[in-house]
Design an enzyme around this catalytic site. Structure first.
Site, PDB file in Angstrom:
ATOM      1  N   LYS A   1       0.787  -1.335   0.095  1.00 43.85           N
ATOM      2  CA  LYS A   1      -0.006  -0.363  -0.067  1.00 43.85           C
ATOM      3  C   LYS A   1       0.960   1.331  -0.064  1.00 43.85           C
ATOM      4  CE  LYS A   1      -4.177  -1.856   2.503  1.00 43.85           C
ATOM      5  NZ  LYS A   1      -5.197  -2.312   4.013  1.00 43.85           N
TER       6      LYS A   1
ATOM      7  N   TYR B   1     -12.726  -2.773  -2.149  1.00 48.25           N
ATOM      8  CA  TYR B   1     -13.492  -2.517  -0.630  1.00 48.25           C
ATOM      9  C   TYR B   1     -14.745  -2.395  -0.807  1.00 48.25           C
ATOM     10  CZ  TYR B   1      -8.166  -2.250   1.302  1.00 48.25           C
ATOM     11  OH  TYR B   1      -7.329  -2.302   1.554  1.00 48.25           O
TER      12      TYR B   1
ATOM     13  N   PHE C   1     -15.385   5.836   6.878  1.00 46.82           N
ATOM     14  CA  PHE C   1     -14.143   5.912   6.835  1.00 46.82           C
ATOM     15  C   PHE C   1     -13.653   5.814   5.397  1.00 46.82           C
ATOM     16  CE2 PHE C   1     -14.222   2.066   9.280  1.00 46.82           C
ATOM     17  CZ  PHE C   1     -13.892   1.039   8.903  1.00 46.82           C
TER      18      PHE C   1
ATOM     19  N   ARG D   1      -1.515 -14.575   4.674  1.00 49.76           N
ATOM     20  CA  ARG D   1      -2.015 -14.269   5.521  1.00 49.76           C
ATOM     21  C   ARG D   1      -1.892 -13.133   7.197  1.00 49.76           C
ATOM     22  NH1 ARG D   1      -6.513 -10.044   5.354  1.00 49.76           N
ATOM     23  NH2 ARG D   1      -7.861 -10.112   6.916  1.00 49.76           N
TER      24      ARG D   1
ATOM     25  N   THR E   1      -5.554  -6.807  11.236  1.00 53.49           N
ATOM     26  CA  THR E   1      -5.626  -5.322  10.165  1.00 53.49           C
ATOM     27  C   THR E   1      -5.059  -4.116  11.286  1.00 53.49           C
ATOM     28  OG1 THR E   1      -7.839  -6.140   9.865  1.00 53.49           O
ATOM     29  CG2 THR E   1      -7.179  -3.706   9.448  1.00 53.49           C
TER      30      THR E   1
ATOM     31  N   ARG F   1       2.710  -6.360   9.905  1.00 53.38           N
ATOM     32  CA  ARG F   1       1.876  -4.675  10.377  1.00 53.38           C
ATOM     33  C   ARG F   1       2.268  -4.778  12.025  1.00 53.38           C
ATOM     34  NH1 ARG F   1      -4.344  -6.813   7.615  1.00 53.38           N
ATOM     35  NH2 ARG F   1      -4.407  -5.498   6.279  1.00 53.38           N
TER      36      ARG F   1
ATOM     37  N   ASN G   1      -1.521   0.332   7.289  1.00 54.58           N
ATOM     38  CA  ASN G   1      -1.571  -0.868   7.571  1.00 54.58           C
ATOM     39  C   ASN G   1      -0.526  -1.333   6.250  1.00 54.58           C
ATOM     40  OD1 ASN G   1      -3.083  -1.312   5.900  1.00 54.58           O
ATOM     41  ND2 ASN G   1      -4.919  -2.979   8.031  1.00 54.58           N
TER      42      ASN G   1
ATOM     43  N   HIS H   1      -1.991  -5.107   1.872  1.00 52.43           N
ATOM     44  CA  HIS H   1      -3.326  -5.961   1.819  1.00 52.43           C
ATOM     45  C   HIS H   1      -2.695  -7.351   1.288  1.00 52.43           C
ATOM     46  CE1 HIS H   1      -7.337  -7.693   0.407  1.00 52.43           C
ATOM     47  NE2 HIS H   1      -6.413  -8.207  -0.356  1.00 52.43           N
TER      48      HIS H   1
ATOM     49  N   GLU I   1      -9.754 -11.781  -6.610  1.00 47.53           N
ATOM     50  CA  GLU I   1      -8.872 -10.541  -6.352  1.00 47.53           C
ATOM     51  C   GLU I   1      -7.421 -10.533  -7.410  1.00 47.53           C
ATOM     52  OE1 GLU I   1      -7.821 -10.147  -2.633  1.00 47.53           O
ATOM     53  OE2 GLU I   1      -9.276  -9.209  -1.998  1.00 47.53           O
TER      54      GLU I   1
HETATM   55  P1  ADP Z   1      -7.915  -6.268   6.668  1.00 42.44           P
HETATM   56  O1  ADP Z   1      -6.864  -5.497   5.161  1.00 42.44           O
HETATM   57  O2  ADP Z   1      -6.793  -6.600   6.607  1.00 42.44           O
HETATM   58  O3  ADP Z   1      -7.845  -8.007   5.156  1.00 42.44           O
HETATM   59  P2  ADP Z   1     -10.244  -5.075   6.226  1.00 42.44           P
HETATM   60  O4  ADP Z   1     -10.409  -5.959   5.049  1.00 42.44           O
HETATM   61  O5  ADP Z   1     -11.241  -4.651   6.930  1.00 42.44           O
HETATM   62  O6  ADP Z   1      -9.140  -5.231   6.715  1.00 42.44           O
HETATM   63  O7  ADP Z   1     -10.100  -3.175   5.554  1.00 42.44           O
HETATM   64  C1  ADP Z   1      -9.597  -3.328   4.595  1.00 42.44           C
HETATM   65  C2  ADP Z   1      -8.949  -1.861   4.742  1.00 42.44           C
HETATM   66  O8  ADP Z   1      -9.759  -0.659   5.464  1.00 42.44           O
HETATM   67  C3  ADP Z   1      -7.796  -2.184   5.922  1.00 42.44           C
HETATM   68  O9  ADP Z   1      -6.686  -2.740   5.797  1.00 42.44           O
HETATM   69  C4  ADP Z   1      -7.097  -0.815   6.262  1.00 42.44           C
HETATM   70  O10 ADP Z   1      -6.522   0.032   5.573  1.00 42.44           O
HETATM   71  C5  ADP Z   1      -9.168  -0.233   6.017  1.00 42.44           C
HETATM   72  N1  ADP Z   1      -9.789  -0.026   7.635  1.00 42.44           N
HETATM   73  C6  ADP Z   1     -10.182  -1.563   8.478  1.00 42.44           C
HETATM   74  N2  ADP Z   1     -10.922  -0.238   9.325  1.00 42.44           N
HETATM   75  C7  ADP Z   1     -11.137   1.274   9.522  1.00 42.44           C
HETATM   76  C8  ADP Z   1     -11.111   1.273  10.143  1.00 42.44           C
HETATM   77  N3  ADP Z   1     -12.322   1.670  11.061  1.00 42.44           N
HETATM   78  N4  ADP Z   1     -10.385   2.415  10.488  1.00 42.44           N
HETATM   79  C9  ADP Z   1      -9.781   3.179   9.092  1.00 42.44           C
HETATM   80  N5  ADP Z   1      -9.150   2.116   7.821  1.00 42.44           N
HETATM   81  C10 ADP Z   1      -9.961   1.257   8.235  1.00 42.44           C
END
Ligand code: ADP
Length: 153
Positions: free
Chosen positions: A9, A49, A57, A85, A91, A102, A112, A115, A126
Site C-alpha cells: 500500500k 473495498y 471512513f 495472511r 488489521t 503489520r 497498515n 493488503h 482479487e
Molecule cells: P484487512 O485489510 O485486514 O483484510 P478489512 O478488509 O476489514 O481488513 O479492511 C480493509 C482496509 O481498510 C484495512 O486494511 C485498513 O487499511 C482499512 N480499515 C479497516 N478498518 C478501518 C477502520 N476502522 N478505520 C480506518 N481504516 C480501516
C-alpha cells in the site's frame, strides 16, 4: 500450487518499505508469479473495498490508497493464502503480532502497509481484478527442492 494477492500500500511506498516486504515473502520461500506498480483508480478501489463502501471512513481509505502508486504482487506456494495472511498480521498494526509485517511496521488500523487476500476464493477474484492472464509467469526455481519435500509438491 495456491496463489494470493498482496498489495504493497501507499503507506509502505511512502516509507520505502517495498524491498523489505518483497524480501520477506521471498525469504519465506514463496514464488513471485506477478508484479507491477499501478495507480489505483476510483473504480478498482470501489470494487476491491466494496465491503467497506458504507463505512464512514471509506473516503479516508480511498484518499490514502490513491496517495501514491501501489505495488501489486502475486505470490505462489503451498497454503499460500493462509501463510501470507499470517505474515501480514491483523488489521490494526498496534494489535498485530511482532514478527508480522503489520506488527513490525504499522502503528495504525488504516495505514497498515499491505493488503493480502483473506481466503482462496477471494484470492482468485482479487488476482483477476488486478492482473491480466498474460501478466502471470510460470517458471521453475532450482531452489524448490530445498523449499519443499518431494512428497509435498
Ligand atoms: P484487512 O485489510 O485486514 O483484510 P478489512 O478488509 O476489514 O481488513 O479492511 C480493509 C482496509 O481498510 C484495512 O486494511 C485498513 O487499511 C482499512 N480499515 C479497516 N478498518 C478501518 C477502520 N476502522 N478505520 C480506518 N481504516 C480501516
Amino acid at each position: 500450487m495456491e496463489r494470493t494477492l498482496v498489495i504493497i500500500k501507499p503507506s509502505a511506498v511512502h516509507r520505502q518499505l517495498i524491498g523489505e516486504i518483497i524480501s520477506r515473502f521471498e525469504r519465506k520461500g514463496l514464488r513471485l508469479a506477478a508484479l507491477k506498480m499501478m495507480q489505483l483508480s476510483d473504480e478498482i478501489l470501489k470494487e476491491h473495498y466494496a465491503h467497506l463502501a458504507e463505512k464512514p471512513f471509506y473516503n479516508r481509505i480511498k484518499t490514502s490508497m490513491q496517495s501514491a502508486p501501489v505495488v501489486v504482487c502475486c505470490w505462489e506456494g503451498l497454503d499460500c493464502v493462509r501463510v501470507v495472511r499470517e505474515m501480514t498480521g491483523v488489521t490494526n498494526g498496534r494489535l498485530a503480532d511482532t514478527g508480522t509485517i503489520r506488527g513490525d511496521f504499522s502503528m495504525s488500523i488504516q495505514e497498515n502497509i499491505v493488503h493480502s487476500s483473506d481466503s482462496p476464493e477471494n484470492a482468485v477474484i482479487e488476482l483477476k481484478r488486478f492482473f491480466k492472464t498474460e501478466e502471470f509467469f510460470d517458471y521453475i526455481r532450482p531452489v524448490d527442492s530445498a523449499i519443499y519435500a518431494s512428497d509435498e509438491v
